[in-house]
Design a protein around this motif. Structure first.
Motif, mmCIF file in Angstrom:
data_model
loop_
_atom_site.group_PDB
_atom_site.id
_atom_site.type_symbol
_atom_site.label_atom_id
_atom_site.label_comp_id
_atom_site.label_asym_id
_atom_site.label_seq_id
_atom_site.Cartn_x
_atom_site.Cartn_y
_atom_site.Cartn_z
ATOM 1 N N PHE A 10 0.796 -1.226 0.000
ATOM 2 C CA PHE A 10 0.000 0.000 0.000
ATOM 3 C C PHE A 10 0.831 1.280 0.000
ATOM 4 C CE2 PHE A 10 -3.161 -3.050 1.481
ATOM 5 C CZ PHE A 10 -4.267 -2.663 0.742
ATOM 6 N N ARG A 35 -4.234 -2.121 -12.448
ATOM 7 C CA ARG A 35 -4.988 -1.976 -11.203
ATOM 8 C C ARG A 35 -5.575 -3.302 -10.737
ATOM 9 N NH1 ARG A 35 -6.297 1.630 -6.882
ATOM 10 N NH2 ARG A 35 -8.170 0.756 -5.953
ATOM 11 N N GLU A 38 -4.930 -4.989 -7.171
ATOM 12 C CA GLU A 38 -6.059 -5.060 -6.245
ATOM 13 C C GLU A 38 -6.313 -6.482 -5.779
ATOM 14 O OE1 GLU A 38 -10.515 -3.935 -6.982
ATOM 15 O OE2 GLU A 38 -9.372 -2.100 -6.542
ATOM 16 N N SER A 45 -3.417 5.677 3.242
ATOM 17 C CA SER A 45 -3.839 5.009 2.005
ATOM 18 C C SER A 45 -5.356 4.988 1.883
ATOM 19 C CB SER A 45 -3.295 3.582 1.951
ATOM 20 O OG SER A 45 -3.830 2.883 0.839
ATOM 21 N N GLU A 46 -5.872 5.704 0.910
ATOM 22 C CA GLU A 46 -7.306 5.676 0.630
ATOM 23 C C GLU A 46 -7.730 4.293 0.159
ATOM 24 O OE1 GLU A 46 -10.588 7.944 -2.245
ATOM 25 O OE2 GLU A 46 -8.507 8.655 -2.140
ATOM 26 N N ASP A 47 -6.867 3.631 -0.621
ATOM 27 C CA ASP A 47 -7.178 2.273 -1.091
ATOM 28 C C ASP A 47 -7.334 1.316 0.080
ATOM 29 O OD1 ASP A 47 -7.245 2.673 -3.878
ATOM 30 O OD2 ASP A 47 -5.062 2.695 -3.961
#
Length: 311
Positions: free
Chosen positions: A160, A172, A176, A210-212
């Motif tokens: 991350f 991506r 992911e 980390s927004e993810d």
């Protein structure tokens, strides 16, 4: 970490993915304000009173029996990992741990095995997905773990927060898939080791930076670090398709060996062999990117809140 909030959010997320029509249960009347099963419908399906289930979902039932947990797990259609996580959370509420987890030394036999694997990249994961040991091939494929500060020798931190490691994934979707499995394994660890301050610090840092991570954490997936296909685009080796296997080490319940192997007679096998050959494996970061600085301030543990879902 507030395990009452964690238990509540986990059960709500599992209710939300179910539909009364799919389960053959009698829907309760009135306008539906939340997705999935209502608490009343879940309680009916599990064979417990509505009041009892509400108290369980709110973390106010510290003496819940295994029979009730089994009934709720069946009603929610939990898989094996989710069932284990539910048990971990309820035990954390009943018996708060008072001592931190033990250190994680890697025994000599495992170190010898890492070296003997040769061209097969491999490392040992411990609690909170710390990378405890690695062989030369893994360092050539990913990064020189030994050269990193101790706090960054962690699979989740690298996935991350390290742009070099994240940049190894060609798109991506490939990133992911790995990231989602990483988050699921972290949540499993959280239930197992409720008093691990370093794990709480890691979760706090990831949630802030980390927004993810925040988005994936809010999905409440839980699972073991497992096997799969890893697609990478290495700056020196090019496109690689590798089979990842995770093997739990005997007598070391919190440690597992993770290997990455290419199928014989494929371009990935030839490229990986060339990458990890001694003459091409120098130390250091293979991508050459400058690593991000890690803040020295510790994340306050008492105020940590990672869940944004509503009842």
């Amino acid at each position: 970490m507030d395990f009452r909030t964690e238990l509540s959010a986990f059960l709500r997320s599992r209710r939300a993915r179910l539909r009364p029509d799919d389960l053959g249960v009698r829907p309760f009347g009135g306008r539906r304000r939340v997705p999935g099963l209502r608490r009343e419908e879940l309680a009916d399906l599990a064979g417990v009173s509505v009041d009892y289930y509400v108290r369980l979902e709110q973390g106010r039932t510290h003496n819940v029996s295994d029979a009730v947990l089994d009934a709720v797990a069946r009603a929610l259609r939990l898989d094996e990992a989710e069932r284990a996580h539910l048990g971990h959370l309820t035990r954390a509420l009943r018996h708060p741990a008072s001592t931190p987890p033990d250190p994680q030394p890697v025994r000599t036999g495992v170190q010898v095995l890492l070296t003997a694997l040769g061209e097969v990249p491999a490392y040992v994961l411990g609690r909170r997905l710390d990378i405890l040991a690695s062989n030369r091939s893994a360092r050539a494929l990913f990064t020189d773990f030994d050269a990193l500060p101790p706090g960054q020798r962690n699979a989740a931190w690298l996935i991350f927060l390290d742009p070099a490691v994240r940049g190894l994934y060609p798109d991506r979707k490939a990133w992911e898939e790995t990231a989602r499995g990483t988050v699921a394994a972290l949540r499993m660890d959280l239930g197992r080791h409720s008093c691990d301050d370093r794990l709480c610090d890691l979760l706090g840092e990831l949630s802030v930076r980390s927004e993810d991570f925040r988005a994936l954490w809010a999905e409440h997936h839980v699972g073991e670090h497992a096997h799969g296909i890893e697609r990478l685009r290495h700056p020196a080796a090019g496109e690689l398709t590798l089979r990842r296997e995770t093997l739990r080490l005997p007598d070391e319940g919190d440690q597992c060996l993770v290997t990455y192997a290419a199928e014989q007679d494929t371009p990935s096998h030839a490229a990986l062999a060339a990458l990890v050959a001694p003459q091409r494996c120098g130390a250091g970061n293979a991508t050459g990117l400058r690593r991000p600085e890690r803040p020295t301030a510790r994340t306050p543990k008492k105020t940590l809140s990672l869940d944004r879902s509503t009842v």
